[in-house]
Design a protein around this motif. Sequence first.
Motif, PDB file in Angstrom:
ATOM      1  N   MET A  49       0.792  -1.268   0.116  1.00 26.19           N
ATOM      2  CA  MET A  49      -0.052  -0.004  -0.085  1.00 26.19           C
ATOM      3  C   MET A  49       0.901   1.322  -0.008  1.00 26.19           C
ATOM      4  O   MET A  49       1.837   1.262   0.609  1.00 26.19           O
ATOM      5  N   ARG A  50       0.290   2.281  -0.406  1.00 32.29           N
ATOM      6  CA  ARG A  50       1.105   3.501  -0.221  1.00 32.29           C
ATOM      7  C   ARG A  50       0.888   3.825   1.266  1.00 32.29           C
ATOM      8  O   ARG A  50      -0.032   3.484   2.091  1.00 32.29           O
ATOM      9  N   GLY A  51       2.000   4.490   1.704  1.00 28.63           N
ATOM     10  CA  GLY A  51       2.198   4.720   3.103  1.00 28.63           C
ATOM     11  C   GLY A  51       1.308   5.614   3.783  1.00 28.63           C
ATOM     12  O   GLY A  51       0.789   5.379   4.991  1.00 28.63           O
ATOM     13  N   ASP A  52       0.515   6.544   2.882  1.00 24.82           N
ATOM     14  CA  ASP A  52      -0.629   7.333   3.660  1.00 24.82           C
ATOM     15  C   ASP A  52      -2.035   6.589   3.319  1.00 24.82           C
ATOM     16  O   ASP A  52      -2.952   7.312   3.500  1.00 24.82           O
ATOM     17  N   GLN A 110      -4.924   3.360   4.148  1.00 21.45           N
ATOM     18  CA  GLN A 110      -5.062   2.190   5.007  1.00 21.45           C
ATOM     19  C   GLN A 110      -5.662   0.867   4.298  1.00 21.45           C
ATOM     20  O   GLN A 110      -6.694   1.300   3.415  1.00 21.45           O
ATOM     21  N   LEU A 111      -5.265  -0.131   4.920  1.00 20.01           N
ATOM     22  CA  LEU A 111      -5.865  -1.205   4.246  1.00 20.01           C
ATOM     23  C   LEU A 111      -7.281  -1.532   4.519  1.00 20.01           C
ATOM     24  O   LEU A 111      -7.862  -1.215   5.665  1.00 20.01           O
ATOM     25  N   ASN A 112      -8.139  -1.857   3.617  1.00 17.52           N
ATOM     26  CA  ASN A 112      -9.765  -2.117   3.901  1.00 17.52           C
ATOM     27  C   ASN A 112      -9.872  -3.699   3.824  1.00 17.52           C
ATOM     28  O   ASN A 112      -9.492  -4.124   2.921  1.00 17.52           O
ATOM     29  N   GLU A 113      -9.942  -3.913   5.087  1.00 13.19           N
ATOM     30  CA  GLU A 113     -10.087  -5.720   5.219  1.00 13.19           C
ATOM     31  C   GLU A 113     -11.000  -6.335   4.303  1.00 13.19           C
ATOM     32  O   GLU A 113     -10.841  -7.429   3.710  1.00 13.19           O
ATOM     33  N   ARG A 144      -7.481  -0.244  -0.756  1.00  9.78           N
ATOM     34  CA  ARG A 144      -7.468   1.046  -0.128  1.00  9.78           C
ATOM     35  C   ARG A 144      -8.746   1.321   0.550  1.00  9.78           C
ATOM     36  O   ARG A 144      -9.972   1.217  -0.060  1.00  9.78           O
ATOM     37  N   THR A 145      -8.705   2.140   1.620  1.00 15.84           N
ATOM     38  CA  THR A 145      -9.993   2.793   2.349  1.00 15.84           C
ATOM     39  C   THR A 145     -10.262   4.232   1.696  1.00 15.84           C
ATOM     40  O   THR A 145      -9.097   5.007   1.709  1.00 15.84           O
ATOM     41  N   VAL A 146     -11.258   4.639   1.077  1.00  5.91           N
ATOM     42  CA  VAL A 146     -11.435   5.946   0.553  1.00  5.91           C
ATOM     43  C   VAL A 146     -11.505   6.968   1.686  1.00  5.91           C
ATOM     44  O   VAL A 146     -11.818   6.657   2.587  1.00  5.91           O
ATOM     45  N   LYS A 147     -11.116   8.004   1.318  1.00  7.49           N
ATOM     46  CA  LYS A 147     -10.729   9.241   2.068  1.00  7.49           C
ATOM     47  C   LYS A 147     -11.870  10.351   1.647  1.00  7.49           C
ATOM     48  O   LYS A 147     -12.243  10.577   0.584  1.00  7.49           O
ATOM     49  N   VAL A 148     -12.055  11.267   2.691  1.00  8.94           N
ATOM     50  CA  VAL A 148     -12.953  12.363   2.278  1.00  8.94           C
ATOM     51  C   VAL A 148     -12.148  13.181   1.439  1.00  8.94           C
ATOM     52  O   VAL A 148     -10.882  13.624   1.485  1.00  8.94           O
TER      53      VAL A 148
END
Length: 578
Positions: A297-300, A302-305, A389-393
């Motif tokens: 993953m990119r360092g910034d 978060q993994l989405n399980e 990845r987990t989507v961000k605002v």
Amino acid sequence: MYWTQTFIPTLKETPADAEIVSHQLLLRAGLVRKLTGGLYTFLPMGLRVLRKIERIVREELDRAGGIEVLMPALQPADLWRQSERYETMRDVLFKVKDCAQREWVLGPTHEEVITQLCAAEISSYRQLPKNFYQIQTKFRDEIRPRFGLMRAKEFVMKDAYSFDATDEGAMASYRKMYDAYTRIFARCGLRAFPVEADTGVIGGSHSHEFMVPAETGENDVVYCESGVYAANIEKATSRGPTVATPTVSTGAVPERFPTPGVVTIEALAAAPYGVEAHRQIKTLVQVADGQVILILMRGDDQLNEAKLMARTGAMQVRPATPEECVAALGARPGSLGAVSGVPATVKVYADEALRGACGMTTGANEDGWHCRNIDLERDIRVTQWADFRTVKVGELCGTSGLPLKIRRAIEVGHVFKLGTKYSDKLNATFLSEDGQRHSLVMGCYGIGVTRTLQAVIEQGHDKDGIVWPVTVAPFEVCLTPLGVAPGAPTRVAAEELYAALVAAGIEVILDDRDERPGVKFKDSELVGFPLRVGFGEKSLAKGEVEFRPRGGVLEPVKVADAAARVIAWVQAERARLQ
């Protein structure tokens, strides 16, 4: 119903263990009482609301072609082994043994039972389609029951299961249930909206959750203001990170450099290293169905399980222990990477945000060392690319191009297109028109009935208590005479209106308690009756009663007009929610 003839134990104080408003009001309004964590007794007012929600569910399921059945709550454990969910759902299964030491499961859901029934009873395409449903108590071994009925060990659920001959037929059944759910929640007075969802341990290829916006909800919903896109955070996608991944290669070769004590993304981004998080490759070691795998993953990010399980097909996933990381890669977390030292048997999954990434930094698979100048597709063997990845605002919606937002919500319903997952395993087949044998194509559909009840409260309340819609309120009208002695003018007038309303089919409760006016008014607002009609001596002396919708303005109404006014108001509210 007269107040003194039923049981409404209201509370002035908020119970200390009630964490959210709806849970507090369930208890304060005398709807339920707690037996122990995750177990509640429904009292008369709560039970009336529950039965009304069940009636709405039944009416809409029948309208959609559903056939009501009632299946056993006690299920053979072997049936769950056959479907291969005995292990994947073991954390929530209540298991019991009988006197012969045979093992049983208390049903958290009924895919296995209904599929076995149809395997025995459906043999021809002429018997299809079918959609069976039930409203029944379910059991789940919640480790941490909380929020009252929101997360309980025992709860009431409507579960339905459709069976079709073709995929197209299954989608038609899915659409009928989707539309029925929309009507059910609207009739309950809920502002619920559908979102794309992950299928989880239930399985299947297509799924929507029905969400009720609430700050106390346990789900994050990603959406854009255009209204064209909404998805559970476990399913949501976007056009990618707001800060682009570097993709221009300098041609430099990978170079190891010492990073003593640096084991976090933040530490590597700080001085003296200064490697920004989006220029780092985070290597996550996971154990999927017993096998070690790597996720890049990119360092910034978060993994989405949920995405990980969906993309890899794994039924069980957990982070590897530090000891397992050392055994697999030779280093501890914080110094892990996939440039070298990765056994050929270990699959390497990379997030799409890293595709084409150049000039990146990652762990060197030696404690206290990292490696820079990594061009991912040149230097790392990737087994599979996917969105993990987990989507961000603020990221852009893939449909509208508008910035995405995230809000909290309560899940009240879920619809799944299952396909043949269960029918294949439980041998539920039929003969088609051309004489060929095929697996039944299934869908499953759940509504948390008790959770819906609490969601109505969470969405409909004010500082004084619950604000029920008339469709699910325990009673539509509360008559409140301030003088209740036999023969008192206020009581006589209240009883006359009571008789007229009952004759007109209005659900009415008469507060005949000998209590102070303030107590009676506060209890009426706390329990949340949609309309209160007050009878005081001064008002009656002017030939009037006090007409007050819950949360509305008090209005004097002539006694002679009271019955017609109440009936018209209730009928208008009923019509508004049909």
